[in-house]
Design a protein around this motif. Structure first.
Motif, PDB file in Angstrom:
ATOM      1  N   GLY A 172      49.129  23.302  50.279  1.00  0.00           N
ATOM      2  CA  GLY A 172      48.644  24.582  50.765  1.00  0.00           C
ATOM      3  C   GLY A 172      47.936  24.440  52.100  1.00  0.00           C
ATOM      4  N   ALA A 173      47.431  25.578  52.598  1.00  0.00           N
ATOM      5  CA  ALA A 173      46.856  25.592  53.954  1.00  0.00           C
ATOM      6  C   ALA A 173      45.363  25.247  53.975  1.00  0.00           C
ATOM      7  N   ASP A 174      44.791  25.003  52.815  1.00  0.00           N
ATOM      8  CA  ASP A 174      43.387  24.594  52.766  1.00  0.00           C
ATOM      9  C   ASP A 174      43.321  23.081  53.001  1.00  0.00           C
ATOM     10  N   LEU A 175      43.011  22.703  54.243  1.00  0.00           N
ATOM     11  CA  LEU A 175      43.083  21.285  54.628  1.00  0.00           C
ATOM     12  C   LEU A 175      42.040  20.424  53.908  1.00  0.00           C
ATOM     13  N   SER A 176      41.041  21.052  53.324  1.00  0.00           N
ATOM     14  CA  SER A 176      40.038  20.264  52.591  1.00  0.00           C
ATOM     15  C   SER A 176      40.643  19.652  51.324  1.00  0.00           C
ATOM     16  N   ARG A 177      41.806  20.146  50.911  1.00  0.00           N
ATOM     17  CA  ARG A 177      42.464  19.609  49.711  1.00  0.00           C
ATOM     18  C   ARG A 177      43.412  18.460  50.068  1.00  0.00           C
ATOM     19  N   TRP A 178      43.582  18.215  51.325  1.00  0.00           N
ATOM     20  CA  TRP A 178      44.480  17.141  51.777  1.00  0.00           C
ATOM     21  C   TRP A 178      43.727  15.818  51.814  1.00  0.00           C
ATOM     22  N   ARG A 179      44.498  14.747  51.886  1.00  0.00           N
ATOM     23  CA  ARG A 179      43.868  13.449  52.161  1.00  0.00           C
ATOM     24  C   ARG A 179      43.276  13.533  53.562  1.00  0.00           C
ATOM     25  N   LEU A 211      53.779  27.659  61.640  1.00  0.00           N
ATOM     26  CA  LEU A 211      54.023  27.128  60.287  1.00  0.00           C
ATOM     27  C   LEU A 211      52.739  27.224  59.445  1.00  0.00           C
ATOM     28  N   PHE A 212      51.658  26.778  60.062  1.00  0.00           N
ATOM     29  CA  PHE A 212      50.366  26.805  59.355  1.00  0.00           C
ATOM     30  C   PHE A 212      49.981  28.251  59.000  1.00  0.00           C
ATOM     31  N   ALA A 272      44.837  15.289  56.916  1.00  0.00           N
ATOM     32  CA  ALA A 272      44.220  16.548  57.372  1.00  0.00           C
ATOM     33  C   ALA A 272      43.876  16.463  58.858  1.00  0.00           C
ATOM     34  N   ARG A 273      43.336  15.317  59.251  1.00  0.00           N
ATOM     35  CA  ARG A 273      42.979  15.147  60.676  1.00  0.00           C
ATOM     36  C   ARG A 273      44.242  15.181  61.553  1.00  0.00           C
ATOM     37  N   ALA A 274      45.298  14.502  61.092  1.00  0.00           N
ATOM     38  CA  ALA A 274      46.559  14.479  61.862  1.00  0.00           C
ATOM     39  C   ALA A 274      47.138  15.892  61.950  1.00  0.00           C
ATOM     40  N   ALA A 275      47.053  16.646  60.848  1.00  0.00           N
ATOM     41  CA  ALA A 275      47.575  18.019  60.832  1.00  0.00           C
ATOM     42  C   ALA A 275      46.803  18.897  61.810  1.00  0.00           C
TER      43      ALA A 275
END
Lengths: 185, 139
Positions: B14-21, B41-42, B25-28
């Protein structure tokens, strides 16, 4: 403090027949279980039945819960997912669609009233969710509604993490495509 | 991170980057900030996530369902027709009525003792006298 007891303590007490512990578990998890069932079946009556069946199974089978194998929440959602799949299977076998479900689908027809635009959007997305293949639908609802991780989805559905991720990705991709189609029309 | 990587991760987490590794998340974030296609896209996924959250968010459950579940798990004992105090009173009344009935039956029987021979004789005489009187009338 009693309310701070974790699920594991509560389910152990439930296994000993503690009705108060059971009431706490129900109060803590019934909304998530029912909401997943509601969006999976599209019927409030079916969702209530699924929720009741799931917690009755918790009450009668709590002693069979093994915390080494899964968390209580994963176990609970596995029971709920299996109950949802069983329900749809039996419906297909008898070729019967609940009146409640058909009414909720009928309510997804677009209406002219602009004030209902938000409601229509949500109804359209709910209809899209209902049209997803069963395992994709369950995987997506476990993530969105029950706030579970991809690994939890894998544990609930009894598949590899990679397979669970595929289910989630495909479900979101389909919904994204439908959203684009609606925006284009 | 490529656009394909970004799309796959957006669809998965999903678009909540806090749920990413954290590293992804930083690369995204870097890609989204520097690439308009990545930004679109985002935005697409963020819009979808918002709608999904509203459409499939957990709903509050009314207390009737909770009550129904608890009731089904531990069904109540049959509700007594009368409360305990009434049942004690009813039992007391039944016992008292039985004693009273026995007493009336026993003593009532004793008071209405069968007539002895003298009694029957007296009655017979009376009837005979009455019969004789009738015969005299006929004559």
């Amino acid at each position: 403090m009693l309310s701070a007891r974790d699920d594991l303590d509560l389910v152990r007490d439930v296994a000993r027949g503690d009705q108060s512990a059971f009431a706490q578990l129900v109060g803590r998890h019934v909304a998530a279980v029912r909401s997943v069932a509601l969006r999976f079946t599209g019927s409030t009556a079916d969702a209530d039945d699924v929720a009741q069946d799931v917690f009755l199974k918790v009450w009668t089978h709590a002693s069979g819960f093994d915390p080494e194998k899964a968390s209580f929440t994963t176990w609970l959602h596995r029971i709920a997912a299996n109950r949802c799949f069983d329900l749809l299977r039996s419906r297909r076998r008898w070729g019967w669609l609940g009146l409640d479900a058909s009414q909720e689908r009928a309510a997804t027809h677009p209406r002219a009233d602009d004030a209902l635009a938000e409601r229509e959007t949500l109804d359209a997305v709910r209809a899209d969710i209902l049209s997803l293949p069963e395992r994709q639908r369950m995987a997506l609802l476990l993530v969105v509604t029950a706030d579970r991780s991809a690994q939890d989805v894998a544990d609930v559905l009894g598949v590899s993490r990679g397979a669970a991720e595929q289910l989630i990705v495909r479900a979101r991709q389909t919904l994204r495509d439908r959203q684009k189609e609606r925006a284009a029309t | 991170m490529t656009l394909d990587d970004l799309e796959k991760n957006l669809l998965l987490y999903g678009a909540d980057l806090s749920r990413w590794r954290a590293a992804e998340a930083r690369a995204a974030q870097r890609l989204i900030a520097s690439n308009s296609a990545a930004q679109r896209l985002f935005d697409d996924i963020a819009r979808l996530d918002g709608t999904l959250k509203r459409a499939a968010a957990p709903e509050a459950t009314d207390s009737a369902l909770t009550g129904r579940i608890l009731e089904a798990a531990h069904p109540r004992l049959p509700v007594p027709l009368f409360p305990p105090t009434w049942r004690f009173a009813a039992t007391g009344l039944a016992v008292a009525a039985s004693i009273a009935g026995f007493a009336v039956g026993y003593f009532g029987e004793a008071g209405a003792m069968p007539l002895d021979d003298a009694g029957y004789m007296a009655l017979g005489e009376t009837e005979m006298e009455s019969g004789l009187a009738d015969m005299w009338l006929l004559l």
